[in-house]
Design an enzyme around this catalytic site. Structure first.
Site, PDB file in Angstrom:
ATOM      1  N   GLU A   1       4.764   0.736  -6.319  1.00 17.76           N
ATOM      2  CA  GLU A   1       5.418   0.475  -7.385  1.00 17.76           C
ATOM      3  C   GLU A   1       5.553   0.584  -8.232  1.00 17.76           C
ATOM      4  O   GLU A   1       4.117   1.034  -8.960  1.00 17.76           O
ATOM      5  CB  GLU A   1       5.936  -0.673  -6.765  1.00 17.76           C
ATOM      6  CG  GLU A   1       6.089  -1.148  -5.340  1.00 17.76           C
ATOM      7  CD  GLU A   1       6.576  -2.485  -5.102  1.00 17.76           C
ATOM      8  OE1 GLU A   1       6.963  -2.748  -4.038  1.00 17.76           O
ATOM      9  OE2 GLU A   1       5.118  -2.903  -5.412  1.00 17.76           O
TER      10      GLU A   1
ATOM     11  N   CYS B   1       4.933  -0.550 -15.656  1.00 18.02           N
ATOM     12  CA  CYS B   1       4.073  -0.590 -15.784  1.00 18.02           C
ATOM     13  C   CYS B   1       4.033  -0.030 -14.071  1.00 18.02           C
ATOM     14  O   CYS B   1       4.851  -0.070 -13.308  1.00 18.02           O
ATOM     15  CB  CYS B   1       4.248  -2.196 -14.842  1.00 18.02           C
ATOM     16  SG  CYS B   1       2.669  -3.094 -14.313  1.00 18.02           S
TER      17      CYS B   1
ATOM     18  N   CYS C   1      -5.685  -1.408  -3.268  1.00 21.09           N
ATOM     19  CA  CYS C   1      -7.048  -1.266  -3.705  1.00 21.09           C
ATOM     20  C   CYS C   1      -8.192  -2.045  -3.274  1.00 21.09           C
ATOM     21  O   CYS C   1      -7.787  -3.055  -2.272  1.00 21.09           O
ATOM     22  CB  CYS C   1      -6.579  -2.809  -5.017  1.00 21.09           C
ATOM     23  SG  CYS C   1      -7.628  -2.931  -6.395  1.00 21.09           S
TER      24      CYS C   1
ATOM     25  N   CYS D   1      -9.468  -8.745  -4.315  1.00 16.85           N
ATOM     26  CA  CYS D   1      -9.252 -10.462  -5.488  1.00 16.85           C
ATOM     27  C   CYS D   1      -8.313 -11.379  -4.543  1.00 16.85           C
ATOM     28  O   CYS D   1      -7.212 -10.630  -3.763  1.00 16.85           O
ATOM     29  CB  CYS D   1      -8.797 -10.176  -6.999  1.00 16.85           C
ATOM     30  SG  CYS D   1      -9.923  -9.092  -7.345  1.00 16.85           S
TER      31      CYS D   1
ATOM     32  N   CYS E   1      -4.373 -11.114  -5.421  1.00 15.36           N
ATOM     33  CA  CYS E   1      -3.632 -10.436  -5.366  1.00 15.36           C
ATOM     34  C   CYS E   1      -2.869 -10.140  -4.559  1.00 15.36           C
ATOM     35  O   CYS E   1      -3.260  -9.606  -3.389  1.00 15.36           O
ATOM     36  CB  CYS E   1      -4.494  -9.448  -6.480  1.00 15.36           C
ATOM     37  SG  CYS E   1      -4.129  -7.779  -6.360  1.00 15.36           S
TER      38      CYS E   1
ATOM     39  N   CYS F   1       3.408  -9.423 -11.473  1.00 10.51           N
ATOM     40  CA  CYS F   1       1.237  -9.299 -11.519  1.00 10.51           C
ATOM     41  C   CYS F   1       1.367  -9.565 -10.626  1.00 10.51           C
ATOM     42  O   CYS F   1       0.937 -10.730 -10.426  1.00 10.51           O
ATOM     43  CB  CYS F   1       1.157  -9.184 -12.558  1.00 10.51           C
ATOM     44  SG  CYS F   1       1.093  -8.697 -13.805  1.00 10.51           S
TER      45      CYS F   1
HETATM   46  N1  SAH Z   1      -6.866  -3.644 -11.070  1.00 16.67           N
HETATM   47  C1  SAH Z   1      -6.361  -4.150 -12.752  1.00 16.67           C
HETATM   48  C2  SAH Z   1      -5.460  -4.086 -13.295  1.00 16.67           C
HETATM   49  C3  SAH Z   1      -3.776  -4.088 -11.545  1.00 16.67           C
HETATM   50  S1  SAH Z   1      -3.957  -6.193 -11.191  1.00 16.67           S
HETATM   51  C4  SAH Z   1      -7.240  -5.122 -13.066  1.00 16.67           C
HETATM   52  O1  SAH Z   1      -7.485  -6.309 -12.117  1.00 16.67           O
HETATM   53  O2  SAH Z   1      -6.996  -5.782 -13.651  1.00 16.67           O
HETATM   54  C5  SAH Z   1      -2.862  -6.484 -13.319  1.00 16.67           C
HETATM   55  C6  SAH Z   1      -2.816  -8.370 -13.642  1.00 16.67           C
HETATM   56  O3  SAH Z   1      -2.317  -8.729 -12.738  1.00 16.67           O
HETATM   57  C7  SAH Z   1      -4.358  -7.934 -13.726  1.00 16.67           C
HETATM   58  O4  SAH Z   1      -4.530  -9.081 -14.330  1.00 16.67           O
HETATM   59  C8  SAH Z   1      -4.048  -9.071 -12.454  1.00 16.67           C
HETATM   60  O5  SAH Z   1      -5.464 -10.163 -12.704  1.00 16.67           O
HETATM   61  C9  SAH Z   1      -3.014 -10.387 -12.000  1.00 16.67           C
HETATM   62  N2  SAH Z   1      -2.546 -10.468 -10.998  1.00 16.67           N
HETATM   63  C10 SAH Z   1      -3.177 -10.343  -9.688  1.00 16.67           C
HETATM   64  N3  SAH Z   1      -2.704 -10.922  -8.973  1.00 16.67           N
HETATM   65  C11 SAH Z   1      -2.267 -11.545  -9.816  1.00 16.67           C
HETATM   66  C12 SAH Z   1      -0.945 -13.191  -9.333  1.00 16.67           C
HETATM   67  N4  SAH Z   1      -1.609 -13.912  -7.993  1.00 16.67           N
HETATM   68  N5  SAH Z   1      -0.700 -14.000  -9.986  1.00 16.67           N
HETATM   69  C13 SAH Z   1      -0.239 -13.706 -11.277  1.00 16.67           C
HETATM   70  N6  SAH Z   1      -0.812 -12.789 -11.626  1.00 16.67           N
HETATM   71  C14 SAH Z   1      -1.628 -11.781 -11.154  1.00 16.67           C
HETATM   72 FE1  SF4 Z   2      -7.491  -4.810  -7.119  1.00 18.36          FE
HETATM   73 FE2  SF4 Z   2      -5.244  -6.821  -7.597  1.00 18.36          FE
HETATM   74 FE3  SF4 Z   2      -8.035  -6.828  -7.961  1.00 18.36          FE
HETATM   75 FE4  SF4 Z   2      -6.597  -6.038  -9.695  1.00 18.36          FE
HETATM   76  S1  SF4 Z   2      -6.547  -7.654  -9.121  1.00 18.36           S
HETATM   77  S2  SF4 Z   2      -8.537  -5.169  -9.074  1.00 18.36           S
HETATM   78  S3  SF4 Z   2      -5.458  -4.605  -8.386  1.00 18.36           S
HETATM   79  S4  SF4 Z   2      -7.337  -6.427  -5.984  1.00 18.36           S
END
Ligand code: SAH
Ligand code: SF4
Length: 354
Positions: free
Chosen positions: A97, A110, A117, A121, A124, A346
């Site tokens: 996406e 974006c 991934c 995390c 996420c 995000c």
């Molecule tokens: N992997 C990279 C880029 C993709 S994530 C990273 O982690 O930075 C992009 C952004 O979305 C990051 O700042 C991440 O922490 C945020 N993000 C992930 N899950 C989220 C959620 N549930 N609510 C708000 N932001 C989130």
């Molecule tokens: Fe991967 Fe999501 Fe963590 Fe970014 S925030 S490193 S996309 S698992």
């Protein structure tokens, strides 16, 4: 699964490589420049529409090459914001996406760098999908080209590498895509309008600094304490905060840019008084800004574990946190929850692969 041809994909090439390729197949380098122009300035999706290329060469290219990396599957628009979510399929049918976020005069794209991934995390949605594979240069670039074509005559003004995946774990393709977008495309989008976001891979942060590209860099910080970060971002066990901060200091110094600290506000996890103190202290040691992000819940996607327990910090408390940071003369931004109703915000980018 679709059958995949062995045709060479010209969108994986930089401009110089495209020119070399033309020489290799017995054509002039100038044809490479023309084809680049068709792909990047006219958003061509077939060789047949390249009407200043001789028909014979177009026929030859149809046989041996392709310029299609992704296929647009669907597009959804948010009712509440003007955010648009684009669903693409790779040639073997994996789904990824991209999101366009319009804001005043800006249209920020974006983009994703991986299918899923590997970093897991806990907050996420992409992390929950697991990891399938890295995207190719062509697939990263095609998110820009296909959305650009779709929104014509409007244009994309900013790009954030904040979609699905960890860009610095797909480093070579990320770097090459940046080089194409910045150098080959000739300043259509400036380096200060492109942001790479990472969860923190210190060696790659240093390599990105040494690349000379000087794009903006964001660290998904989310806590200034290793024990908390270890729990919500398992990658921190491998690369801790100290190593990352060292690398970021190097990045800021070498590129003369400010680091953006992304900070998802998680109730009782990183919104306490000691968290505020630690964040302010960290910001005083490095040229930086803070981006406070309301947590987009993913509890509907999980049945147990830490992910199911995470809750957003109440809005008032987020505002108070922001004010306290501002009082210390640190630049702080509060991110809107863009496109929440279509799960384009995000961390909500996740697609079922079957
Ligand atoms: N992997 C990279 C880029 C993709 S994530 C990273 O982690 O930075 C992009 C952004 O979305 C990051 O700042 C991440 O922490 C945020 N993000 C992930 N899950 C989220 C959620 N549930 N609510 C708000 N932001 C989130
Ligand atoms: Fe991967 Fe999501 Fe963590 Fe970014 S925030 S490193 S996309 S698992």
């Amino acid at each position: 699964m679709k059958t995949i041809t062995n045709k060479i994909n010209l969108k994986n090439f930089s401009l110089a490589e495209l020119q070399d390729y033309m020489l290799e197949i017995g054509e002039s380098a100038f044809r490479g420049k023309q084809i680049f122009n068709w792909m990047y300035n006219n958003f061509a999706s077939t060789f047949d529409e390249m009407n200043n290329i001789p028909i014979k060469l177009r026929e030859k290219l149809n046989e041996i090459a392709t310029i299609n990396s992704l296929e647009l599957v669907s597009k959804q628009s948010s009712n509440s914001t003007k955010t648009e979510k684009y669903l693409f399929a790779t040639r073997e049918g994996h789904k990824i996406e991209s999101v366009i976020i319009p804001e005043h005069e800006r249209r920020t794209l974006c983009i994703s760098t991986q299918v899923g991934c590997p970093l897991d995390c806990k907050f996420c949605a992409t992390g929950l999908m697991g990891f399938t594979r890295n995207l190719t240069v062509g697939e990263i670039i095609d998110q820009y080209l296909l959305t650009s074509k779709f929104i014509e005559p409007a244009t994309i003004t900013n790009i954030v590498y904040m979609g699905m995946g960890e860009p610095l774990l797909n480093f070579d393709a990320t770097l090459k895509s940046l080089n194409i977008l910045l150098n080959d495309l000739g300043n259509k989008i400036g380096r200060n309008r492109i942001t790479v976001s990472t969860s923190g891979i210190p060696q790659k942060i240093i390599e990105l600094a040494d690349s000379g590209l000087r794009v903006k860099l964001a660290l998904s910080l989310h806590s200034c304490f290793d024990d908390v970060r270890n729990k919500i971002m398992p990658i921190n066990i491998k690369y801790n905060l100290e190593e990352n901060i060292e690398a970021l200091k190097y990045y800021a110094k070498k590129t003369k840019t400010k680091i953006m600290f992304e900070y998802i506000m998680l109730k009782d996890i990183n919104d306490r008084k000691e968290d505020l103190r630690a964040l302010v202290k960290l910001c005083s040691t490095i040229p930086s800004k803070v981006n406070l992000i309301p947590f987009n819940s993913i509890s509907h996607m999980v049945s147990g574990g830490l992910s199911a327990e995470l809750e957003p910090t109440p809005r008032e408390k987020i505002n108070e946190f922001a004010e306290q940071i501002m009082k210390k003369n640190i630049f702080v931004m509060l991110r809107n929850t863009q496109g929440d109703d279509i799960a384009a915000a995000c961390g909500q980018l996740a697609v079922k692969q079957k």
